[in-house]
Write a protein that holds these residues in place. Structure first.
Motif, short mmCIF file in Angstrom:
data_model
loop_
_atom_site.label_atom_id
_atom_site.label_comp_id
_atom_site.label_asym_id
_atom_site.label_seq_id
_atom_site.Cartn_x
_atom_site.Cartn_y
_atom_site.Cartn_z
N VAL A 16 -41.67 4.64 -10.78
CA VAL A 16 -42.42 5.39 -11.35
C VAL A 16 -41.85 6.63 -11.51
CG1 VAL A 16 -44.55 6.68 -11.35
CG2 VAL A 16 -44.44 4.37 -10.84
N LEU A 17 -41.31 7.23 -10.44
CA LEU A 17 -40.84 8.59 -10.71
C LEU A 17 -39.25 8.71 -10.71
CD1 LEU A 17 -42.60 9.95 -7.52
CD2 LEU A 17 -43.26 10.29 -9.77
N ASP A 18 -38.51 7.52 -11.16
CA ASP A 18 -37.23 7.70 -11.16
C ASP A 18 -36.34 7.94 -9.92
OD1 ASP A 18 -34.68 6.90 -12.43
OD2 ASP A 18 -34.58 8.99 -13.62
N HIS A 19 -36.77 7.75 -8.63
CA HIS A 19 -36.19 8.08 -7.53
C HIS A 19 -35.64 6.80 -7.09
CE1 HIS A 19 -38.60 11.87 -7.69
NE2 HIS A 19 -38.99 11.78 -6.33
N ARG A 20 -35.02 7.11 -5.59
CA ARG A 20 -34.27 5.80 -5.11
C ARG A 20 -34.81 5.93 -3.77
NH1 ARG A 20 -30.13 8.29 -1.87
NH2 ARG A 20 -29.85 10.18 -2.43
N VAL A 21 -34.68 4.70 -3.14
CA VAL A 21 -35.01 4.55 -1.69
C VAL A 21 -33.81 5.15 -0.89
CG1 VAL A 21 -35.48 2.92 0.10
CG2 VAL A 21 -36.22 2.63 -2.05
N GLU A 22 -34.09 6.08 -0.16
CA GLU A 22 -33.06 6.85 0.63
C GLU A 22 -33.03 6.15 2.20
OE1 GLU A 22 -34.36 10.91 0.75
OE2 GLU A 22 -33.31 11.32 -1.12
N SER A 23 -34.22 5.71 2.60
CA SER A 23 -33.93 4.98 4.07
C SER A 23 -35.20 4.14 4.32
CB SER A 23 -33.83 6.24 5.18
OG SER A 23 -35.01 6.86 5.07
N HIS A 24 -34.82 3.19 4.94
CA HIS A 24 -36.16 2.28 5.19
C HIS A 24 -36.01 1.59 6.90
CE1 HIS A 24 -33.97 -1.29 4.18
NE2 HIS A 24 -33.35 -0.79 3.20
N SER A 25 -37.09 1.42 7.21
CA SER A 25 -37.25 0.76 8.27
C SER A 25 -38.65 -0.13 8.38
CB SER A 25 -37.25 1.55 9.44
OG SER A 25 -38.72 2.53 9.63
N PRO A 26 -38.93 -0.99 9.33
CA PRO A 26 -40.10 -1.58 8.98
C PRO A 26 -41.41 -0.86 9.03
CG PRO A 26 -38.77 -2.63 10.78
CD PRO A 26 -38.04 -1.47 10.38
N ARG A 27 -41.34 0.35 9.64
CA ARG A 27 -42.53 1.23 9.63
C ARG A 27 -42.51 2.67 8.79
NH1 ARG A 27 -46.57 0.27 12.16
NH2 ARG A 27 -47.64 1.92 12.42
N GLU A 28 -41.23 2.66 8.04
CA GLU A 28 -41.51 3.84 7.14
C GLU A 28 -40.27 3.43 6.16
OE1 GLU A 28 -40.63 7.87 9.07
OE2 GLU A 28 -38.83 7.84 8.35
N VAL A 29 -40.50 4.17 4.95
CA VAL A 29 -39.50 4.14 3.64
C VAL A 29 -39.74 5.46 3.19
CG1 VAL A 29 -39.03 3.19 1.58
CG2 VAL A 29 -39.98 1.59 3.42
N VAL A 30 -38.58 6.04 2.92
CA VAL A 30 -38.42 7.35 2.13
C VAL A 30 -37.70 7.29 0.83
CG1 VAL A 30 -37.47 9.71 2.27
CG2 VAL A 30 -38.32 8.49 4.51
N ILE A 31 -38.21 7.90 0.01
CA ILE A 31 -37.81 7.81 -1.56
C ILE A 31 -37.46 9.37 -1.91
CG2 ILE A 31 -38.90 5.84 -2.25
CD1 ILE A 31 -40.84 7.45 -3.77
N GLY A 32 -36.60 9.47 -2.80
CA GLY A 32 -36.39 10.84 -3.14
C GLY A 32 -35.35 11.00 -4.51
N PRO A 33 -35.41 11.93 -4.99
CA PRO A 33 -34.44 11.94 -6.31
C PRO A 33 -33.31 11.59 -6.29
CG PRO A 33 -35.25 14.14 -5.75
CD PRO A 33 -35.68 13.21 -4.70
N ALA A 34 -32.69 11.12 -7.54
CA ALA A 34 -31.43 10.27 -7.61
C ALA A 34 -30.34 11.19 -7.13
CB ALA A 34 -31.18 9.64 -8.86
N ILE A 35 -30.58 12.58 -7.35
CA ILE A 35 -29.53 13.67 -6.96
C ILE A 35 -30.29 14.50 -5.80
CG2 ILE A 35 -28.67 14.12 -9.13
CD1 ILE A 35 -30.68 16.40 -9.52
N ASP A 36 -29.44 15.06 -4.98
CA ASP A 36 -29.98 15.85 -3.83
C ASP A 36 -31.28 16.94 -4.29
OD1 ASP A 36 -28.41 14.48 -1.89
OD2 ASP A 36 -27.10 16.09 -2.05
N GLY A 37 -32.07 16.75 -3.69
CA GLY A 37 -33.17 17.78 -3.85
C GLY A 37 -34.68 17.30 -3.25
N HIS A 38 -35.85 17.99 -3.86
CA HIS A 38 -37.21 17.38 -3.21
C HIS A 38 -37.93 17.30 -4.45
CE1 HIS A 38 -35.82 18.52 0.79
NE2 HIS A 38 -35.21 19.23 0.35
#
Length: 108
Positions: A16-38
């Motif tokens: 939806v946000l044109d982000h990418r998955v940065e990290s994932h584990s069984p309990r947590e997934v982090v997404i962020g912009p394709a370029i460094d940022g917030h």
């Protein structure tokens, strides 16, 4: 954001946000912009599911509300009835786990 299936919900929001998955584990997934940022969004496993009104919701302001509405519904978002009636400039949807968000028509 709490999620029954953080991997699935994070991937949905990443698309939806044109982000990418940065990290994932069984309990947590982090997404962020394709370029460094917030901002980055963290999805945490929470087995109880969506039970109450969101304490936080996102407002999306696409260039074309109608096209974005069609795209998101095709991806699995669903319309949410709200009372009183909604203003014509925005639509309330829910993601696949029931978290509400709005799509707002851009100011002209």
């Amino acid at each position: 954001m709490d999620a029954v299936d953080p991997e699935r919900l994070a991937r949905w929001w990443a698309e939806v946000l044109d982000h990418r998955v940065e990290s994932h584990s069984p309990r947590e997934v982090v997404i962020g912009p394709a370029i460094d940022g917030h901002p980055r969004i963290v999805f945490l496993r929470h087995d109880d599911g969506h039970q109450a009104k969101n304490r936080l919701h996102l407002d999306l302001r696409p260039d074309d509300l109608d096209a974005e509405l069609e795209r998101l519904v095709n991806m699995g978002a669903r319309h949410v009835d709200v009372s009183p009636p909604v203003e014509p400039g925005w639509v309330v949807l829910a993601d696949p786990e029931g978290n509400e968000f709005r799509i707002i028509r851009p100011a002209r």
